[in-house]
Enzyme design. Structure first.
Site, PDB file in Angstrom:
ATOM      1  N   TRP A 128     -22.109 -30.828 -66.712  1.00 40.68           N
ATOM      2  CA  TRP A 128     -21.531 -29.770 -65.889  1.00 40.68           C
ATOM      3  C   TRP A 128     -20.247 -30.226 -65.216  1.00 40.68           C
ATOM      4  O   TRP A 128     -19.250 -29.486 -65.190  1.00 40.68           O
ATOM      5  CB  TRP A 128     -22.537 -29.249 -64.862  1.00 40.68           C
ATOM      6  CG  TRP A 128     -23.646 -28.491 -65.525  1.00 40.68           C
ATOM      7  CD1 TRP A 128     -24.952 -28.833 -65.566  1.00 40.68           C
ATOM      8  CD2 TRP A 128     -23.525 -27.287 -66.299  1.00 40.68           C
ATOM      9  NE1 TRP A 128     -25.658 -27.902 -66.305  1.00 40.68           N
ATOM     10  CE2 TRP A 128     -24.813 -26.963 -66.768  1.00 40.68           C
ATOM     11  CE3 TRP A 128     -22.455 -26.449 -66.646  1.00 40.68           C
ATOM     12  CZ2 TRP A 128     -25.064 -25.832 -67.554  1.00 40.68           C
ATOM     13  CZ3 TRP A 128     -22.700 -25.324 -67.430  1.00 40.68           C
ATOM     14  CH2 TRP A 128     -23.985 -25.031 -67.867  1.00 40.68           C
ATOM     15  N   LYS A 148     -30.577 -20.446 -60.684  1.00 37.11           N
ATOM     16  CA  LYS A 148     -31.411 -21.643 -60.737  1.00 37.11           C
ATOM     17  C   LYS A 148     -32.434 -21.601 -59.595  1.00 37.11           C
ATOM     18  O   LYS A 148     -33.615 -21.696 -59.820  1.00 37.11           O
ATOM     19  CB  LYS A 148     -30.551 -22.910 -60.634  1.00 37.11           C
ATOM     20  CG  LYS A 148     -29.338 -22.937 -61.570  1.00 37.11           C
ATOM     21  CD  LYS A 148     -29.721 -23.064 -63.023  1.00 37.11           C
ATOM     22  CE  LYS A 148     -28.626 -22.718 -64.009  1.00 37.11           C
ATOM     23  NZ  LYS A 148     -27.442 -23.531 -64.000  1.00 37.11           N
ATOM     24  N   ASP A 203     -20.391 -28.590 -56.865  1.00 34.86           N
ATOM     25  CA  ASP A 203     -21.144 -27.613 -57.647  1.00 34.86           C
ATOM     26  C   ASP A 203     -22.620 -27.855 -57.339  1.00 34.86           C
ATOM     27  O   ASP A 203     -23.201 -28.836 -57.803  1.00 34.86           O
ATOM     28  CB  ASP A 203     -20.851 -27.815 -59.143  1.00 34.86           C
ATOM     29  CG  ASP A 203     -21.716 -26.933 -60.041  1.00 34.86           C
ATOM     30  OD1 ASP A 203     -22.588 -26.205 -59.533  1.00 34.86           O
ATOM     31  OD2 ASP A 203     -21.511 -26.985 -61.281  1.00 34.86           O
TER      32      ASP A 203
HETATM   33  C1  LIG Z   1     -26.169 -23.511 -64.834  1.00 33.48           C
HETATM   34  C2  LIG Z   1     -25.090 -24.322 -64.238  1.00 33.48           C
HETATM   35  C3  LIG Z   1     -23.742 -23.940 -64.337  1.00 33.48           C
HETATM   36  C4  LIG Z   1     -23.295 -22.731 -65.141  1.00 33.48           C
HETATM   37  O1  LIG Z   1     -23.603 -21.588 -64.505  1.00 33.48           O
HETATM   38  P1  LIG Z   1     -23.297 -20.158 -65.195  1.00 33.48           P
HETATM   39  O2  LIG Z   1     -23.821 -19.262 -64.139  1.00 33.48           O
HETATM   40  O3  LIG Z   1     -24.051 -20.128 -66.470  1.00 33.48           O
HETATM   41  O4  LIG Z   1     -21.852 -20.058 -65.391  1.00 33.48           O
HETATM   42  C5  LIG Z   1     -22.793 -24.713 -63.719  1.00 33.48           C
HETATM   43  N1  LIG Z   1     -23.131 -25.831 -63.035  1.00 33.48           N
HETATM   44  C6  LIG Z   1     -24.421 -26.238 -62.927  1.00 33.48           C
HETATM   45  C7  LIG Z   1     -24.747 -27.480 -62.181  1.00 33.48           C
HETATM   46  C8  LIG Z   1     -25.436 -25.500 -63.536  1.00 33.48           C
HETATM   47  O5  LIG Z   1     -26.708 -25.892 -63.432  1.00 33.48           O
END
Ligand SMILES: *Cc1c(COP(=O)(O)O)cnc(C)c1O
Length: 375
Positions: free
Chosen positions: A113, A211, A187
């Protein structure tokens, strides 16, 4: 009704109480005093008093749960984590650059990521890798003292929990003590609300809701007020944090139903005792599963002990030929979505807030029975 345990990495399991409440309120939403309004949440104007109340309540509950200080804005956006990989540099990269110059953005790569974030930011800014654990197969976090942060960097990006590789920062770095006055961008898509957050070290945090907060479609951004107002001219208005903040996340139609669902999750979290209580439970869940993995001859997890994720536990069978039998047996035992991400293979158990300790115990029981019968 007892449902199977769902270990999906995202979109992930929601608390059953929340789904039941949403089902009850689907056709006619009752306000806080129980008065019905004659319409479901999906059918409401985002500018009507009913939805404005839903949105304000969700934001206030999230602010209190995460202890977000008053000088940070909470924005409800769309586009998910991947869109933020563009939106963050569009808004923050020029903060310390001379006019017309591409601002500097630095990245710490600890998994897929953060690697994606770095690649996307290169479209809008002058990027640099300050540190990377790619050579280890993303199984560790480089010591912050070794990070090569540029003096002119506007911000340093890290992913506090790598959902695919199962690598988590258990403490955020204090950039000041590293000699940097850059802003820390985090993030926290798969870490948010699983543990308290140290806002004193953070300038901006973002995450997709799917998530650990609610359904897909909502992206939560928490941004320090003094970072607003530096967007590049090419930044789309709907993605300009200053514009979104000035309009209370209603510059354009927000993802209304996803905000409502996330708000129900926030209320549920508060009823569970808040984030400190969730953290205690998340620690027990992770310890239970890692203990079982480490004490087995069949399963292993390759991540360094100091940065193993509490939320996403990848594990592998030493005999990969047993993978399909493991997964089909798990599904038959009511343990769903354990297949690992295609880029790393193996298995992955995601243990977000909605996963109870009993679910982890059921998984461990199954893993041990499977090992006995296939050992
Ligand atoms: C799932 C995830 C993303 C991507 O998210 P989307 O909503 O699919 O764009 C980005 N960073 C992390 C850490 C993730 O777990």
């Amino acid at each position: 009704m007892t449902r199977p345990y769902n270990f999906s990495a995202g979109p992930a399991a929601m608390p059953q109480e929340v789904l039941a409440q949403a089902a009850n309120e689907m056709l006619d939403w009752p306000d806080a005093s129980g008065r019905l309004c004659g319409m479901g949440v999906m059918e409401m104007s985002h500018r009507g008093k009913e939805f404005m109340a839903i949105c304000a309540h969700a934001e206030a509950t999230l602010r209190s749960l995460l202890a977000v200080p008053a000088h940070f804005k909470i924005l409800f956006m769309q586009g998910g984590g991947l869109a933020e990989n563009a939106i963050v540099p569009l808004n923050l990269s020029a903060m310390r650059a001379d006019r017309g110059e591409r601002g500097q953005t630095d990245f710490v790569l600890t998994g897929s990521w953060s690697q994606k974030s770095w690649q996307e930011a290169a479209k809008y800014s002058n990027t640099h890798v300050a540190a990377s654990s790619q050579a280890s197969g993303y199984t560790e976090i480089p010591d912050p003292a070794s990070w090569q942060i540029r003096p002119g960097a506007s911000y340093i990006h890290l992913c506090s929990n790598e959902t695919i590789h199962g690598v988590e920062f258990h403490a955020l770095p204090d950039l000041k003590t590293l000699g940097s006055d850059a802003v820390l961008v985090v993030d926290f898509s798969s870490q948010v609300a699983s543990r308290p957050m140290d806002w004193g070290r953070v300038g901006l945090a973002f995450g997709g809701a799917q998530k650990n907060l609610g359904p897909a479609g909502l992206t939560v951004v928490v941004v320090r007020e003094d970072l607003l107002g530096h967007a590049l001219d090419i930044c789309p208005s709907a993605f300009n944090y200053e514009t979104v903040a000035a309009n209370g996340s209603m510059f354009n139609t927000p993802p209304t139903y996803a905000i409502y669902m996330a708000g129900l999750v926030f209320d549920w979290l508060a009823r569970q005792g808040g984030i400190a209580a969730m953290e205690a439970q998340n620690i027990s869940k992770a310890q239970t599963l890692y203990h079982a993995i480490d004490n087995s001859a069949l399963y292993f997890n390759p991540v360094a002990a100091h940065c193993r994720s509490r939320m996403n536990v990848p594990f592998f069978l030493r005999n990969e030929a047993l993978n399909d039998a493991f997964l089909s047996g798990a599904a038959a035992a009511g343990l769903l979505q354990l297949k690992g991400h295609k880029s790393v293979g193996g298995m992955r158990a995601s243990l977000y807030n909605a996963m109870p300790l009993t679910g982890v115990q059921a998984l461990v029981d199954y893993m041990q029975a499977f090992e006995r019968s296939h050992g």
